[in-house]
Write a protein that holds these residues in place. Structure first.
Motif, short mmCIF file in Angstrom:
data_model
loop_
_atom_site.label_atom_id
_atom_site.label_comp_id
_atom_site.label_asym_id
_atom_site.label_seq_id
_atom_site.Cartn_x
_atom_site.Cartn_y
_atom_site.Cartn_z
N PHE A 25 -4.06 9.09 3.42
CA PHE A 25 -3.09 8.06 3.80
C PHE A 25 -3.72 6.98 4.68
CE2 PHE A 25 0.12 11.01 2.28
CZ PHE A 25 1.08 10.15 1.76
N GLU A 26 -4.72 7.37 5.46
CA GLU A 26 -5.42 6.39 6.29
C GLU A 26 -6.16 5.39 5.40
OE1 GLU A 26 -6.18 4.55 9.74
OE2 GLU A 26 -4.99 6.40 9.53
N ILE A 27 -6.80 5.89 4.35
CA ILE A 27 -7.49 5.01 3.39
C ILE A 27 -6.47 4.18 2.62
CG2 ILE A 27 -8.88 4.97 1.29
CD1 ILE A 27 -10.53 5.69 3.68
N TYR A 28 -5.40 4.83 2.18
CA TYR A 28 -4.39 4.15 1.36
C TYR A 28 -3.76 2.97 2.08
CZ TYR A 28 0.04 3.25 -0.97
OH TYR A 28 1.10 2.64 -1.58
N LYS A 29 -3.50 3.12 3.37
CA LYS A 29 -2.88 2.04 4.14
C LYS A 29 -3.72 0.78 4.12
CE LYS A 29 -2.29 4.42 7.91
NZ LYS A 29 -1.95 4.77 9.32
N LYS A 30 -5.03 0.95 3.98
CA LYS A 30 -5.94 -0.20 4.01
C LYS A 30 -6.15 -0.83 2.63
CE LYS A 30 -8.53 1.80 7.88
NZ LYS A 30 -9.86 2.32 8.33
N ILE A 31 -5.98 -0.03 1.57
CA ILE A 31 -6.33 -0.55 0.23
C ILE A 31 -5.13 -0.79 -0.67
CG2 ILE A 31 -8.54 0.70 0.31
CD1 ILE A 31 -7.31 2.55 -1.91
N PHE A 32 -3.92 -0.45 -0.23
CA PHE A 32 -2.79 -0.45 -1.17
C PHE A 32 -2.54 -1.83 -1.78
CE2 PHE A 32 -0.37 -2.08 2.38
CZ PHE A 32 0.67 -2.78 1.80
N LEU A 33 -2.73 -2.90 -1.01
CA LEU A 33 -2.45 -4.24 -1.53
C LEU A 33 -3.51 -4.68 -2.54
CD1 LEU A 33 -0.64 -6.69 -1.55
CD2 LEU A 33 -1.92 -7.59 0.42
N ILE A 34 -4.78 -4.63 -2.13
CA ILE A 34 -5.88 -5.00 -3.03
C ILE A 34 -5.93 -4.05 -4.21
CG2 ILE A 34 -8.39 -5.14 -3.26
CD1 ILE A 34 -7.36 -7.47 -1.79
N GLY A 35 -5.81 -2.75 -3.94
CA GLY A 35 -5.84 -1.75 -5.01
C GLY A 35 -4.69 -1.92 -5.98
N GLY A 36 -3.49 -2.22 -5.43
CA GLY A 36 -2.31 -2.43 -6.28
C GLY A 36 -2.48 -3.62 -7.20
N LEU A 37 -3.01 -4.72 -6.67
CA LEU A 37 -3.26 -5.89 -7.50
C LEU A 37 -4.28 -5.57 -8.58
CD1 LEU A 37 -3.41 -8.69 -4.76
CD2 LEU A 37 -1.64 -8.40 -6.52
N LEU A 41 -3.55 -5.88 -12.62
CA LEU A 41 -4.36 -6.71 -13.52
C LEU A 41 -5.01 -5.88 -14.63
CD1 LEU A 41 -6.13 -9.09 -10.97
CD2 LEU A 41 -4.31 -9.67 -12.58
N VAL A 42 -5.56 -4.75 -14.25
CA VAL A 42 -6.21 -3.88 -15.24
C VAL A 42 -5.20 -3.36 -16.25
CG1 VAL A 42 -7.36 -1.65 -15.54
CG2 VAL A 42 -8.11 -3.20 -13.72
N SER A 43 -3.99 -3.02 -15.81
CA SER A 43 -2.95 -2.51 -16.72
C SER A 43 -2.51 -3.58 -17.72
CB SER A 43 -1.75 -2.01 -15.91
OG SER A 43 -2.11 -0.95 -15.07
N LYS A 109 -13.04 2.76 4.63
CA LYS A 109 -13.45 3.77 5.61
C LYS A 109 -14.42 3.17 6.62
CE LYS A 109 -15.99 8.16 6.00
NZ LYS A 109 -15.04 8.90 6.83
N ARG A 110 -15.27 2.25 6.15
CA ARG A 110 -16.23 1.59 7.03
C ARG A 110 -15.64 0.35 7.71
NH1 ARG A 110 -21.70 2.83 5.73
NH2 ARG A 110 -21.78 5.08 5.46
N ASN A 111 -14.35 0.09 7.45
CA ASN A 111 -13.68 -1.10 8.02
C ASN A 111 -14.39 -2.39 7.63
OD1 ASN A 111 -11.55 0.27 9.44
ND2 ASN A 111 -13.09 0.93 10.95
N GLN A 112 -14.89 -2.43 6.39
CA GLN A 112 -15.54 -3.63 5.89
C GLN A 112 -14.55 -4.45 5.07
OE1 GLN A 112 -19.07 -2.29 3.83
NE2 GLN A 112 -20.06 -1.59 5.71
N GLU A 113 -14.94 -5.68 4.77
CA GLU A 113 -14.05 -6.59 4.06
C GLU A 113 -13.73 -6.08 2.65
OE1 GLU A 113 -13.81 -11.33 2.77
OE2 GLU A 113 -15.68 -10.47 3.59
N LEU A 114 -12.47 -6.16 2.27
CA LEU A 114 -12.04 -5.73 0.94
C LEU A 114 -11.76 -6.94 0.06
CD1 LEU A 114 -9.51 -2.90 1.91
CD2 LEU A 114 -11.97 -2.70 1.49
N LYS A 115 -12.36 -6.94 -1.12
CA LYS A 115 -12.16 -8.02 -2.08
C LYS A 115 -11.79 -7.43 -3.43
CE LYS A 115 -15.57 -11.11 0.06
NZ LYS A 115 -16.82 -11.87 -0.18
N LEU A 116 -10.95 -8.14 -4.16
CA LEU A 116 -10.52 -7.66 -5.48
C LEU A 116 -11.71 -7.50 -6.42
CD1 LEU A 116 -8.10 -6.87 -7.22
CD2 LEU A 116 -7.83 -9.29 -7.84
#
Length: 265
Positions: A25-37, A41-43, A109-116
């Motif tokens: 859940f800690e990981i999910y909270k950080k990636i849900f928006l980028i991951g969801g997009l 797109l992939v779907s 996990k490394r608190n680095q920048e997330l990009k699509l």
């Protein structure tokens, strides 16, 4: 990293379900928006591409007409072979995307920048060959038995054999759940990654099953209300896979910069 994996296989490891859920859940909270997009797109692309392949392979321009013919075609050799080819093809096509979603988890996990764009990184990675070959092997293994049932239908046992086929597919998916993390984070080739995924999962299968079931339930909660929400809950499943690997093997030794450097050689 390979030494760590060998030690885990030889000596076993502790896997706490509560910590898995917490980390997930800690990981999910950080990636849900980028991951969801990314999932959205992939779907969309996958649905359009699948429709195109259906029209090409079966000569059906009307998807509704094709759907009506599906039942009658179930036991035709041409249909079964085409289905196997498409299953394997899509497994190979999607596998680098799965690796990309796992990399999103690592970056969070490394608190680095997330990009699509990270989702597509492994289409140009040195790991691409191992990811694709291993995914093809896994897909062929999981579809062979169920395809054989359709070629040689045993009317008295069809339902029972279909259930066995589904069970085999689930077991193959379960025991190879660590395959992609072992390739991209453990720097293993497809043969070692598949074998070690089976060995590691076999150490704590029930813990891993429970964790994945919780993640699947959480992921499909997105169907409640607006079904589009499922695209933004699906990253929960990927986050759980990453958490399972991280709790078993760990990603401390993995360095994204090292990977980039090797890719440019």
């Amino acid at each position: 990293m390979n030494t760590t994996i060998r030690e885990k296989i030889r000596n076993g490891f502790n896997l706490d379900l509560g910590k898995l859920i917490e980390d997930c859940f800690e990981i999910y909270k950080k990636i849900f928006l980028i991951g969801g997009l990314g999932f959205l797109l992939v779907s969309i692309f996958g649905i359009l591409f699948y429709g195109f392949l259906v029209a090409m392979l079966y000569g059906v321009s009307d998807i509704a007409e094709w759907a009506m013919k599906m039942e009658a075609m179930q036991h035709e050799i041409r249909f079964i072979i085409g289905n196997i080819i498409m299953t394997v093809f899509f497994a190979a096509l999607i596998a680098p995307l799965n690796a990309g979603f796992l990399k999103l988890c690592f970056l969070s996990k490394r608190n680095q920048e997330l990009k699509l764009g990270v989702v597509f990184d492994y289409y140009k990675s040195k790991y691409l060959k191992d990811i694709i070959i291993g995914s093809v092997i896994i897909a062929l293994t999981s579809t062979t038995f169920i395809s054989a049932i359709k070629v040689f239908p045993f009317s008295s046992f069809t339902i029972f054999l279909n259930l066995i086929g589904v069970l085999i597919q689930i077991l193959v998916s379960l025991f190879t759940i660590l395959f992609i993390p072992l390739v991209i984070f453990g720097n293993q080739n497809y043969t070692d990654a598949i074998q070690n995924s089976i060995k590691l999962t076999a150490k704590k299968p029930f813990h891993i099953i429970l964790a994945l079931v919780i993640a699947v339930i959480g992921a499909f909660l997105g169907l409640i209300g607006f079904c589009i929400g499922v695209f933004f809950t699906m990253p929960l499943y990927v986050a759980m896979i990453f958490s399972i690997y991280d709790n078993i093997v760990g990603v401390e030794e993995y360095n994204v910069l090292d990977e980039i450097g090797r890719n440019e050689e």
